[in-house]
Enzyme design. Structure first.
Site, short mmCIF file in Angstrom:
data_model
loop_
_atom_site.label_atom_id
_atom_site.label_comp_id
_atom_site.label_asym_id
_atom_site.label_seq_id
_atom_site.Cartn_x
_atom_site.Cartn_y
_atom_site.Cartn_z
N ARG A 10 -18.64 4.11 75.12
CA ARG A 10 -17.29 3.54 75.12
C ARG A 10 -17.24 2.20 75.86
O ARG A 10 -16.25 1.90 76.53
CB ARG A 10 -16.28 4.51 75.75
N ASP A 59 -14.56 5.06 65.20
CA ASP A 59 -14.19 6.32 65.85
C ASP A 59 -14.75 7.46 65.01
O ASP A 59 -14.98 7.29 63.80
CB ASP A 59 -12.68 6.47 66.00
O1 1CP Z 1 -17.49 1.56 72.90
C1 1CP Z 1 -16.62 2.08 72.18
O2 1CP Z 1 -15.42 2.22 72.47
C2 1CP Z 1 -17.20 2.52 70.87
C3 1CP Z 1 -16.32 3.13 69.94
C4 1CP Z 1 -15.89 4.58 70.07
C5 1CP Z 1 -16.67 5.73 70.11
C6 1CP Z 1 -18.18 5.82 70.23
C7 1CP Z 1 -14.54 4.97 70.01
C8 1CP Z 1 -13.39 4.06 69.99
N1 1CP Z 1 -14.51 6.34 69.90
C9 1CP Z 1 -15.80 6.81 69.98
C10 1CP Z 1 -16.25 8.19 69.85
C11 1CP Z 1 -15.30 9.29 70.05
N2 1CP Z 1 -14.00 9.39 69.65
C12 1CP Z 1 -15.66 10.52 70.63
C13 1CP Z 1 -17.05 10.85 71.11
C14 1CP Z 1 -17.38 10.15 72.36
C15 1CP Z 1 -16.78 10.68 73.62
O3 1CP Z 1 -16.92 11.88 73.89
O4 1CP Z 1 -16.20 9.87 74.35
C16 1CP Z 1 -14.54 11.34 70.65
C17 1CP Z 1 -14.43 12.73 71.19
C18 1CP Z 1 -13.49 10.62 70.01
C19 1CP Z 1 -12.12 11.09 69.75
C20 1CP Z 1 -11.15 10.18 70.39
N3 1CP Z 1 -10.77 8.99 69.85
C21 1CP Z 1 -10.55 10.29 71.65
C22 1CP Z 1 -10.75 11.44 72.62
C23 1CP Z 1 -9.55 12.33 72.64
C24 1CP Z 1 -9.85 13.63 73.35
O5 1CP Z 1 -9.81 14.67 72.67
O6 1CP Z 1 -10.11 13.62 74.57
C25 1CP Z 1 -9.75 9.16 71.85
C26 1CP Z 1 -8.91 8.82 73.04
C27 1CP Z 1 -9.91 8.34 70.70
C28 1CP Z 1 -9.33 7.01 70.47
C29 1CP Z 1 -10.27 5.90 70.68
N4 1CP Z 1 -11.51 5.78 70.07
C30 1CP Z 1 -12.10 4.60 70.45
C31 1CP Z 1 -11.19 3.93 71.33
C32 1CP Z 1 -11.42 2.56 71.94
C33 1CP Z 1 -10.06 4.76 71.47
C34 1CP Z 1 -8.82 4.47 72.29
C35 1CP Z 1 -7.73 4.18 71.35
C36 1CP Z 1 -6.99 2.93 71.60
O7 1CP Z 1 -7.55 1.93 72.09
O8 1CP Z 1 -5.80 2.98 71.20
#
Ligand code: 1CP
Length: 329
Positions: A10, A59
């Site tokens: 992330r 994502d």
């Molecule tokens: O560096 C990066 O940000 C790379 C991109 C990335 C990655 C690798 C994003 C962008 N999401 C992910 C993977 C992801 N998404 C995972 C696996 C990694 C981990 O465990 O952290 C998971 C579980 C998700 C699901 C997800 N998407 C969540 C978690 C929710 C929960 O259940 O706790 C969230 C908050 C998102 C939204 C998201 N994805 C990525 C970003 C930057 C965001 C935030 C949204 C925003 O900016 O509005």
């Protein structure tokens, strides 16, 4: 490479003001569907931190939306699914992903490979249990009641669900590699909610299928989950080349839990980065030290960068890993 390589899960988004500026008037999944924005957001942390790899900005729910599943990412919440899976008919809607479903992904990977001057681009996908958890619960969950009830209560439907998710994930990873990604990471973030027996019986066969399908691409395959102390050995058996470790298990202990021949990735507690640098520095050096007991080590955090993290601390940490891993090699 003369030093321990470092990147951060992330690393794109969240903590970066330049990311927030780009996102003010755009929804997350719209940003993930625009090749120019994906390229720019993927490059932002590489410029800031001088990390050794870029992680593709996307994502885990992107391939699900691309095959027609109603899913959105709500700010401050995460993925929300319109019609959570409740029946065999719902599972049957999960069709394989074709490259034409996500043309912006292939286009962004191609443009990034051109911009990165040989620096690796890590492609990624969600693991089958973690994807299933969002589809069945309808969103984030603490105890995964509905997901595990399906897993325990209807093994045949669970098998169908996991097979379909494995196929989608294979498609998503293969198209990233075909477009030029030089490594892939499977994020099965929530598998730590399972016992080792249940993980082996109900998830590992599908992770193994995913890693096997990527084997002949020759790219390094990384596998990560949270709270996986009891599962690290089995995660290695699934076929990854690198096993990611969260902050709960010291890397020298993780070495003894994973079969020989695997590298480790991790595992500084992301919350440590909120403490003064005098606290961060020795903890980071300890991770480097313990990482030396593994056959290979990629420095990372034990989970993703938290939104409150000061980007300057990540820049300083990257520099520390580069200089200190050379000095004490
Ligand atoms: O560096 C990066 O940000 C790379 C991109 C990335 C990655 C690798 C994003 C962008 N999401 C992910 C993977 C992801 N998404 C995972 C696996 C990694 C981990 O465990 O952290 C998971 C579980 C998700 C699901 C997800 N998407 C969540 C978690 C929710 C929960 O259940 O706790 C969230 C908050 C998102 C939204 C998201 N994805 C990525 C970003 C930057 C965001 C935030 C949204 C925003 O900016 O509005």
């Amino acid at each position: 490479m003369p030093y321990t390589p470092v990147w951060y899960m992330r690393q794109a988004g969240r903590s970066l003001p330049e990311y927030r500026a780009l996102r003010t008037d755009r929804k997350m999944l719209d940003a993930c569907s625009n090749a120019d924005l994906i390229t720019e957001i993927t490059l932002q942390p590489v410029r800031r931190y001088d990390v050794d790899a870029a992680i593709f900005f996307s994502d885990i729910v992107v391939p699900l939306r691309a095959i027609g599943i109603g899913v959105d990412i709500k700010p401050g919440v995460g993925p929300v699914v319109d019609h959570p899976i409740r029946s065999a008919a719902d599972v049957a809607k999960l069709r394989p992903l074709e490259p034409d479903d996500v043309p912006f992904v292939s286009a962004a990977v191609t443009s990034l490979v051109g911009e990165l001057n040989g620096k690796p681009l890590i492609g990624f996908a969600g693991g089958p249990f973690t994807l299933a958890s969002y589809l069945v619960e309808g969103g984030s969950s603490k105890n995964f009641e509905l997901t595990k009830t399906l897993m325990y209560g209807d093994p045949a439907l669970w098998a169908d669900l996991m097979s379909r998710l494995a196929e989608i994930t294979i498609g998503f990873l293969q198209l990233q590699v075909a477009a030029g990604a030089s490594a892939i990471q499977l994020f099965d973030s929530w598998i730590g909610s399972l016992s080792l027996d249940d993980y082996r019986a109900s998830v590992l066969p599908y992770s193994r299928r995913i890693f096997a399908a990527l084997a002949d691409t020759g790219v390094p395959r990384l596998h990560f989950g949270v709270n996986t102390g009891e599962l690290l050995g089995a995660m290695g058996e699934a076929g990854a080349d690198v096993v990611g470790v969260d902050w709960r298990v010291p890397l020298d202990e993780a070495v003894s839990r994973v079969e020989p021949g695997k590298a480790l990735q991790g595992n500084l507690d992301p919350v440590i980065l909120m403490a003064p640098w005098e606290v961060v520095r020795p903890r980071a050096l300890q991770v480097l030290d313990r990482g030396r007991t593994a056959e290979g080590h990629i420095f990372n955090l034990g989970h993703g960068v938290l939104p409150e993290t000061d980007p300057d601390v990540l820049a300083r940490l990257t520099d520390l890993v580069h200089t200190e891993s050379v000095r004490s090699a």
